[in-house]
Design a protein around this motif. Structure first.
Motif, PDB file in Angstrom:
ATOM      1  N   LYS B   3      69.583  78.229  47.028  1.00 35.80           N
ATOM      2  CA  LYS B   3      69.841  77.402  48.205  1.00 35.80           C
ATOM      3  C   LYS B   3      68.598  76.579  48.496  1.00 35.80           C
ATOM      4  O   LYS B   3      67.527  77.124  48.746  1.00 35.80           O
ATOM      5  CB  LYS B   3      70.171  78.318  49.382  1.00 35.80           C
ATOM      6  CG  LYS B   3      70.676  77.574  50.571  1.00 35.80           C
ATOM      7  CD  LYS B   3      71.430  78.513  51.501  1.00 35.80           C
ATOM      8  CE  LYS B   3      72.008  77.723  52.633  1.00 35.80           C
ATOM      9  NZ  LYS B   3      71.789  78.321  53.921  1.00 35.80           N
ATOM     10  N   ILE B   4      68.760  75.274  48.435  1.00 32.59           N
ATOM     11  CA  ILE B   4      67.643  74.369  48.647  1.00 32.59           C
ATOM     12  C   ILE B   4      67.881  73.635  49.965  1.00 32.59           C
ATOM     13  O   ILE B   4      68.973  73.135  50.191  1.00 32.59           O
ATOM     14  CB  ILE B   4      67.578  73.301  47.523  1.00 32.59           C
ATOM     15  CG1 ILE B   4      67.645  73.943  46.149  1.00 32.59           C
ATOM     16  CG2 ILE B   4      66.366  72.420  47.665  1.00 32.59           C
ATOM     17  CD1 ILE B   4      66.493  74.777  45.792  1.00 32.59           C
ATOM     18  N   GLN B   5      66.849  73.602  50.794  1.00 32.72           N
ATOM     19  CA  GLN B   5      67.018  72.915  52.078  1.00 32.72           C
ATOM     20  C   GLN B   5      65.887  71.919  52.303  1.00 32.72           C
ATOM     21  O   GLN B   5      64.719  72.313  52.330  1.00 32.72           O
ATOM     22  CB  GLN B   5      67.013  73.938  53.219  1.00 32.72           C
ATOM     23  CG  GLN B   5      68.373  74.511  53.495  1.00 32.72           C
ATOM     24  CD  GLN B   5      68.283  75.619  54.506  1.00 32.72           C
ATOM     25  OE1 GLN B   5      67.369  76.431  54.461  1.00 32.72           O
ATOM     26  NE2 GLN B   5      69.227  75.667  55.411  1.00 32.72           N
ATOM     27  N   ASP B   6      66.263  70.673  52.462  1.00 27.43           N
ATOM     28  CA  ASP B   6      65.309  69.634  52.867  1.00 27.43           C
ATOM     29  C   ASP B   6      64.038  69.604  52.045  1.00 27.43           C
ATOM     30  O   ASP B   6      62.943  69.458  52.573  1.00 27.43           O
ATOM     31  CB  ASP B   6      64.918  69.839  54.337  1.00 27.43           C
ATOM     32  CG  ASP B   6      65.879  69.124  55.245  1.00 27.43           C
ATOM     33  OD1 ASP B   6      66.383  68.070  54.815  1.00 27.43           O
ATOM     34  OD2 ASP B   6      66.135  69.623  56.352  1.00 27.43           O
ATOM     35  N   VAL B  24      73.773  76.237  44.839  1.00 26.37           N
ATOM     36  CA  VAL B  24      74.482  76.518  43.593  1.00 26.37           C
ATOM     37  C   VAL B  24      74.847  77.992  43.616  1.00 26.37           C
ATOM     38  O   VAL B  24      74.012  78.835  43.923  1.00 26.37           O
ATOM     39  CB  VAL B  24      73.604  76.255  42.351  1.00 26.37           C
ATOM     40  CG1 VAL B  24      74.474  76.070  41.135  1.00 26.37           C
ATOM     41  CG2 VAL B  24      72.707  75.067  42.554  1.00 26.37           C
ATOM     42  N   GLU B  25      76.104  78.281  43.314  1.00 26.24           N
ATOM     43  CA  GLU B  25      76.554  79.675  43.321  1.00 26.24           C
ATOM     44  C   GLU B  25      76.608  80.219  41.906  1.00 26.24           C
ATOM     45  O   GLU B  25      76.529  79.469  40.933  1.00 26.24           O
ATOM     46  CB  GLU B  25      77.943  79.774  43.963  1.00 26.24           C
ATOM     47  CG  GLU B  25      77.997  79.362  45.411  1.00 26.24           C
ATOM     48  CD  GLU B  25      77.089  80.191  46.296  1.00 26.24           C
ATOM     49  OE1 GLU B  25      76.802  81.360  45.930  1.00 26.24           O
ATOM     50  OE2 GLU B  25      76.653  79.680  47.351  1.00 26.24           O
ATOM     51  N   LYS B 182      76.296  83.210  35.065  1.00 28.57           N
ATOM     52  CA  LYS B 182      74.981  82.895  35.614  1.00 28.57           C
ATOM     53  C   LYS B 182      75.050  81.696  36.552  1.00 28.57           C
ATOM     54  O   LYS B 182      76.081  81.063  36.699  1.00 28.57           O
ATOM     55  CB  LYS B 182      74.003  82.553  34.477  1.00 28.57           C
ATOM     56  CG  LYS B 182      73.713  83.667  33.525  1.00 28.57           C
ATOM     57  CD  LYS B 182      72.674  83.196  32.531  1.00 28.57           C
ATOM     58  CE  LYS B 182      72.564  84.127  31.344  1.00 28.57           C
ATOM     59  NZ  LYS B 182      72.118  85.471  31.687  1.00 28.57           N
ATOM     60  N   THR B 183      73.909  81.401  37.136  1.00 23.29           N
ATOM     61  CA  THR B 183      73.765  80.185  37.914  1.00 23.29           C
ATOM     62  C   THR B 183      72.894  79.253  37.074  1.00 23.29           C
ATOM     63  O   THR B 183      71.787  79.622  36.721  1.00 23.29           O
ATOM     64  CB  THR B 183      73.035  80.480  39.227  1.00 23.29           C
ATOM     65  OG1 THR B 183      73.708  81.561  39.864  1.00 23.29           O
ATOM     66  CG2 THR B 183      73.006  79.277  40.125  1.00 23.29           C
ATOM     67  N   ILE B 184      73.404  78.092  36.750  1.00 26.14           N
ATOM     68  CA  ILE B 184      72.651  77.215  35.853  1.00 26.14           C
ATOM     69  C   ILE B 184      72.438  75.839  36.481  1.00 26.14           C
ATOM     70  O   ILE B 184      73.349  75.271  37.080  1.00 26.14           O
ATOM     71  CB  ILE B 184      73.380  77.051  34.496  1.00 26.14           C
ATOM     72  CG1 ILE B 184      73.488  78.418  33.807  1.00 26.14           C
ATOM     73  CG2 ILE B 184      72.665  76.045  33.608  1.00 26.14           C
ATOM     74  CD1 ILE B 184      74.086  78.379  32.433  1.00 26.14           C
ATOM     75  N   ILE B 185      71.216  75.353  36.377  1.00 26.62           N
ATOM     76  CA  ILE B 185      70.928  73.961  36.730  1.00 26.62           C
ATOM     77  C   ILE B 185      70.313  73.327  35.500  1.00 26.62           C
ATOM     78  O   ILE B 185      69.388  73.888  34.927  1.00 26.62           O
ATOM     79  CB  ILE B 185      69.908  73.855  37.885  1.00 26.62           C
ATOM     80  CG1 ILE B 185      70.414  74.584  39.126  1.00 26.62           C
ATOM     81  CG2 ILE B 185      69.628  72.390  38.214  1.00 26.62           C
ATOM     82  CD1 ILE B 185      69.434  74.510  40.289  1.00 26.62           C
ATOM     83  N   PHE B 186      70.838  72.200  35.068  1.00 23.60           N
ATOM     84  CA  PHE B 186      70.139  71.499  33.989  1.00 23.60           C
ATOM     85  C   PHE B 186      70.183  70.003  34.202  1.00 23.60           C
ATOM     86  O   PHE B 186      71.104  69.476  34.814  1.00 23.60           O
ATOM     87  CB  PHE B 186      70.675  71.910  32.609  1.00 23.60           C
ATOM     88  CG  PHE B 186      71.970  71.283  32.210  1.00 23.60           C
ATOM     89  CD1 PHE B 186      71.982  70.130  31.424  1.00 23.60           C
ATOM     90  CD2 PHE B 186      73.175  71.845  32.596  1.00 23.60           C
ATOM     91  CE1 PHE B 186      73.178  69.557  31.040  1.00 23.60           C
ATOM     92  CE2 PHE B 186      74.373  71.271  32.223  1.00 23.60           C
ATOM     93  CZ  PHE B 186      74.373  70.126  31.445  1.00 23.60           C
ATOM     94  N   SER B 187      69.146  69.346  33.719  1.00 16.50           N
ATOM     95  CA  SER B 187      69.105  67.900  33.874  1.00 16.50           C
ATOM     96  C   SER B 187      69.406  67.269  32.532  1.00 16.50           C
ATOM     97  O   SER B 187      69.188  67.881  31.490  1.00 16.50           O
ATOM     98  CB  SER B 187      67.720  67.458  34.346  1.00 16.50           C
ATOM     99  OG  SER B 187      66.796  67.550  33.285  1.00 16.50           O
ATOM    100  N   THR B 188      69.936  66.085  32.560  1.00 15.94           N
ATOM    101  CA  THR B 188      70.248  65.410  31.301  1.00 15.94           C
ATOM    102  C   THR B 188      70.370  63.911  31.529  1.00 15.94           C
ATOM    103  O   THR B 188      70.599  63.453  32.649  1.00 15.94           O
ATOM    104  CB  THR B 188      71.557  65.951  30.695  1.00 15.94           C
ATOM    105  OG1 THR B 188      71.808  65.270  29.475  1.00 15.94           O
ATOM    106  CG2 THR B 188      72.731  65.743  31.630  1.00 15.94           C
TER     107      THR B 188
END
Ligand code: ATP
Ligand code: MG
Lengths: 247, 321
Positions: B3-6, B24-25, B182-188
């Motif tokens: 959880k990202i805030q501001d 992101v869940e 899992k919880t995944i964040i990726f940039s592309t």
């Protein structure tokens, strides 16, 4: 306990790196060659006709001045240049543990080189009956001096991702710590500064404390001095690293 | 899970990330898109605890990244941009180190290393020194390091950069597979990857979130989304227009091409989310008029169109200010 394990993990990786690259071997060989050359050829080890290691230990500060920054310059600059600092500091390891682990590994290399000079002790024992206590003190002092120079290199290497810059800054910093208490310099200072000022400056010099060890005096004051230098430099390393992460 | 805030990050006078918030869940794969210098890597570096934010909160699992960094970092596997590696080690030595740094010891460590080597197809280079690896293998070695402790959260900065087409494909299916648990964040920068692997995408520009939604939602924002392409043999453009103009579901008809053999046209719907109503209406007309229908399909909308529209307009706005 866990933090000790982390420090050990970091130190093991560093040592691995030192022996996988020629850094460790080159350092040890050069150190031994130079110390042998100065002790026997320049210091006149045999001509002195005394069973002591004075002509051996007197060169240590000057060798450390150049050799220790050569080992220490890569500590953090390399990590920043390769970007691996991003891996290191996103692992569940504190910056402090990483700093201590890296420092200890490099210090172990210096200790190992020092250990390899033991044949010279056997030589004086064979030739005469030296004061073994004084020799032991000399080694302790030398190891502490190496650690102090190394911690300063750690600090300067955190400042720049360029190893050459970090090397030069480190040599200059160590040199001023050595010179502040070097007799020729203190004599010069005495001519125009008040004695207490010269005393104070000399008290900050690694030479003053190193010499105490060489005289065979194991004083807690000198011991604490070196520990403080290392603690301060390593702490500053952590401040610098936190600083450039903060942007 | 995250959880990202501001979240805000200033580098001197420059604002790299400007008040980003999202969550992101578990089971979600979040794609990070945005032009060069948008602030994707900076955001990821803050989420992984490498650089502290100027302001804002980062919650990973039940831990706050700023208050309990060590516990929070345990949950995360991170593949940094450009896959940094200790070049003086072998692949095996490096992975052993990574496992040990993650608190794995003894047999557990060996098992983790073996698993990572297998998952990332590194068998061929296990005992090779890292500085002699090719770029793709370097990338895989760094990815192996990220998953070595089977983390519940995986954060990857351009994970398919430098991989060959086969490996890109493998990586995408691996991400999708792992994303189930899992919880995944990726940039592309590769927009097909959003379709291939993401459950949701966020577009960042100038440090701000400019779009946030499922790939389908994003595509619907495209100019061409919902239009129907129709190709009929043995018909003139004029005849086609005449038939389609009275159609209530169509806003307008644009002829794409007219050949002696027939005509191809794009029909724009009256409302964007007509859900195929326009295509059905066209099909009925075609049947009634006995057209020789060659092609009839509803355009989904293209991500690159959306991406350009969102980020370019934003850049233009900044320029005017
Ligand atoms: N350490 C730093 N010091 C100063 N500015 C920085 C620093 N790191 C990043 N920036 C700036 O912050 C902005 C965002 O950079 P970032 O690396 O997050 O972009 P990005 O979205 O990852 O771009 P790319 O697609 O090229 O990887 C850029 O303008 C960059 O110049
Ligand atoms: Mg980036």
């Amino acid at each position: 306990m866990n933090s000790f394990g982390n420090i050990l993990t970091i130190a093991k990786r560093e040592l691995n790196g030192y022996f996988a690259s020629p850094v460790a071997y080159v350092f040890i060989v050069i150190f031994l060659l130079l110390i042998g050359f100065f002790t026997f050829m320049v210091g006149g080890f045999f001509d002195r006709g005394e069973a002591s290691l004075v002509s051996f230990f007197m060169w240590h500060p000057w060798l450390y001045l150049f050799l220790v920054p050569a080992v220490g310059m890569r500590l953090w600059s390399e990590e920043r240049r390769q970007g691996t600092i991003e891996l290191l500091l996103t692992m569940p390891i504190t910056a402090w543990q990483a700093i201590v682990g890296k420092f200890l590994a490099a210090w172990a290399i210096l200790a190992l080189s020092l250990l390899l000079t033991l044949p010279i002790v056997l030589t004086v024992r064979y030739l005469g009956s030296p004061d073994m206590g004084a020799i032991f003190c000399g080694y302790v002092g030398s190891l502490l001096l190496a650690g102090a120079c190394l911690s300063i290199s750690s600090m300067t290497s955190a400042m720049s991702r360029n190893q050459v810059v970090s090397f030069i800054v480190s040599v200059v910093a160590c040199l001023s710590l050595i010179l502040a208490g070097w007799p020729p310099v203190t004599k010069m200072l005495e001519q125009w500064a008040s004695p207490w000022l010269v005393e104070a400056v000399a008290a900050f010099s690694v030479m003053t404390h190193f010499d105490a060890f060489q005289r065979g005096v194991l004083d807690s004051k000198d011991f604490i001095f070196f520990v403080l230098v290392m603690a301060f430099s390593l702490f500053t390393t952590s401040v610098i690293i936190r600083g450039h992460r903060a942007g | 899970m995250i959880k990202i805030q501001d979240l805000t990050k200033n580098f001197g006078p420059k604002t790299a990330v400007n008040g980003i918030s999202f969550t992101v869940e578990r089971g979600e794969v979040l794609g990070f898109l945005g032009p060069n210098g948008a602030g994707k890597s900076t955001t990821m570096r803050m989420v992984t605890g490498f650089i502290p934010p100027t302001s804002g909160r980062i919650q990973t699992g039940e831990y706050d990244m700023l208050a309990q960094p060590i516990q929070a970092k345990r949950l995360i596997g991170y593949l940094p941009e450009n896959a940094p590696l200790y070049s003086d080690m072998t692949v095996h030595g490096f992975l052993s180190f990574a496992a040990e740094a993650r608190g794995l010891r003894g047999g557990e460590r060996q098992k983790a290393v073996a698993r990572a080597i297998e998952l990332c197809f590194l068998e061929r280079v296990v005992h090779q020194s890292i500085d002699t690896l090719s770029k793709g293998y370097r990338h895989r070695a760094c990815f192996a390091q990220a998953i070595i402790h089977d983390p519940p959260i995986l954060i990857m900065d351009e994970p398919t950069d430098g991989l060959d087409p086969n490996q890109k494909f493998e990586m995408r299916s691996l991400i999708r597979r792992m994303g189930e648990k899992k919880t995944i964040i990726f940039s592309t920068h590769i927009l097909e990857e959003v379709d291939a692997a993401c459950t949701r995408a966020i577009v960042i520009d100038h440090g701000r979130i400019v779009a946030n939604g499922t790939p389908a939602e994003l595509k619907r924002q495209a100019e061409g989304a919902g239009t129907v392409l129709i190709r009929v043999a043995g018909l003139t453009a004029a005849a086609l227009r005449q038939t389609l103009d009275p159609l209530a579901a169509a806003r307008k008809t644009a002829i794409v091409e007219e050949t002696p053999g027939g005509v191809c046209a794009r029909v724009f719907p009256q409302t964007k989310d007509s859900d195929g109503a326009l295509a059905r209406a066209l099909f009925e007309i075609a049947v009634k008029s006995s057209w020789k229908l060659e092609e009839l399909h509803t355009e989904e909308g293209r991500l690159d169109e959306v991406f350009r529209a969102i980020t370019l307009s934003d850049t233009a706005k900044e320029g005017r200010q």
